[in-house]
Design an enzyme around this catalytic site. Structure first.
Site, mmCIF file in Angstrom:
data_model
loop_
_atom_site.group_PDB
_atom_site.id
_atom_site.type_symbol
_atom_site.label_atom_id
_atom_site.label_comp_id
_atom_site.label_asym_id
_atom_site.label_seq_id
_atom_site.Cartn_x
_atom_site.Cartn_y
_atom_site.Cartn_z
ATOM 1 N N CYS A 1 13.259 -30.734 1.873
ATOM 2 C CA CYS A 1 14.174 -31.769 2.367
ATOM 3 C C CYS A 1 15.602 -31.571 1.882
ATOM 4 C CB CYS A 1 13.685 -33.152 1.949
ATOM 5 S SG CYS A 1 13.645 -33.349 0.162
ATOM 6 N N CYS B 1 7.833 -34.793 -2.888
ATOM 7 C CA CYS B 1 8.663 -35.701 -3.678
ATOM 8 C C CYS B 1 8.073 -35.892 -5.072
ATOM 9 C CB CYS B 1 8.804 -37.041 -2.966
ATOM 10 S SG CYS B 1 9.041 -36.883 -1.184
HETATM 11 S S1 FES Z 1 12.143 -36.637 1.105
HETATM 12 FE FE1 FES Z 1 13.410 -35.577 -0.248
HETATM 13 S S2 FES Z 1 12.569 -36.115 -2.111
HETATM 14 FE FE2 FES Z 1 11.378 -37.223 -0.780
#
Ligand code: FES
Lengths: 143, 173
Positions: free
Chosen positions: A37, A106
């Site tokens: 991400c 995450c």
């Molecule tokens: S989506 Fe980036 S840390 Fe959770």
């Protein structure tokens, strides 16, 4: 996406947000990122000379799950030895926070951050010890 | 079947998106479920699957960034997957820079300084384009580690730009 109550709790009221002095020899800093991400997390641990974690602070730029994961682990590691702290896995975190599978990275971030912070502390300590050793030798080579 | 296969293409980093769009329209008509309303269930299902595959493939191939990530995935590194993404390590100095910039952006958010945030995003946009170009060169050479590194950079830089865009949206509303 629906977050679990525990995630929301930590997200709305995160524990231990902040920084510790990076230069302090007893502070280990772990800086990690999630290429899935593009978010980043910094976790800092204040560790006593005998390897007990006395304080923990974090700064996370990421989603609610990442913030909750870091908040949770700062609570978990305080008072633990570094040997115990490194055994915390993303599975423990994901389970505690009921994270869905798409949010695993995450919690991986938080696990990696603990390990990185402890490694940083250990490297600092090793450097210091080798530094100490040369400091002891110095007087013999210097007038 | 890869997204390239769906359109009868060989994997490539550069694509004529206009031509691709035309191809999508033609193929979508050809496989439109309405045309198979009277057909047997198997044919109907196949047409439906083809339509879905076309749309999925188009979404990825039309976008140069997504396309590059996809070509890398075909070479074995899936930066979107939860598992393998965690194993891709970026250099610490890069992460430090990202952290610093995100902290600076946070300050700008508090100060509601959208202009300054935009200036940062513009600079980062340029870095992102450069990283994407380097990734493409690396992919052409089949240099997977370098391509992974450059696309990793693209991922973090994109994230930053998204944050600025969100801030701009917020400022408008
Ligand atoms: S989506 Fe980036 S840390 Fe959770």
């Amino acid at each position: 996406m629906a977050y679990s109550d525990k995630v929301i709790e930590h997200y709305e009221n995160p524990h231990n947000v902040g920084t510790l002095d990076k230069e302090d020899p007893n502070v280990g800093t772990g800086l990690v990122g999630a290429p899935a991400c593009g978010d980043v997390m910094r976790l800092q641990l204040k560790i006593s000379d005998d390897g007990m974690i006395q304080d923990a602070k974090f700064k996370t730029f990421g989603c609610g799950s990442a913030i909750a994961s870091s908040s949770l682990v700062t609570e978990w590691v305080k008072g633990k030895s570094i040997e115990d702290a490194v055994t915390i896995t993303n599975k423990d975190i994901a389970q505690e926070l009921s994270l869905p599978p798409v949010k695993i990275h995450c919690s991986v971030l938080a696990e990696d951050a603990i390990k990185a912070a402890i490694k940083d502390f250990q490297e600092k300590r090793a450097r210091r010890q080798s530094g100490d050793a040369s400091a002891v030798k110095q007087p013999t080579t210097q007038p | 079947m890869t997204h390239f296969d769906v359109f009868g293409l060989t994997p490539a980093l550069e694509l004529d998106v206009k031509a691709l769009e035309q191809q999508l329209r033609a193929l979508s008509l050809e496989f439109h479920p309405d045309r198979f309303a009277q057909a047997d269930a198997r044919t109907r299902l196949a047409a439906l699957e083809k339509t879905t595959a076309l749309n999925d493939a188009f979404k990825v191939l039309r976008d140069p960034v997504k396309r590059a990530f996809y070509v890398l995935k075909l070479k074995g590194v899936d930066l979107d997957s939860e598992a393998s993404a965690a194993q891709v390590k970026m250099p610490l100095s890069f992460l430090e820079e990202v952290m610093e910039r995100r902290e600076r952006l946070e300050g700008l958010k508090h100060a509601r300084d959208v202009e300054q945030a935009r200036a940062m995003a513009d600079e980062i946009e340029r870095e992102k384009s450069a990283a994407l170009e380097r990734a493409k060169v690396a992919l052409e050479r089949d240099d997977v580690p370098e391509a992974t590194h450059q696309l990793g950079r693209v991922r973090y830089l994109s994230r930053f730009i998204e944050e600025v865009e969100a801030l701009e949206e917020e400022a408008l509303s």
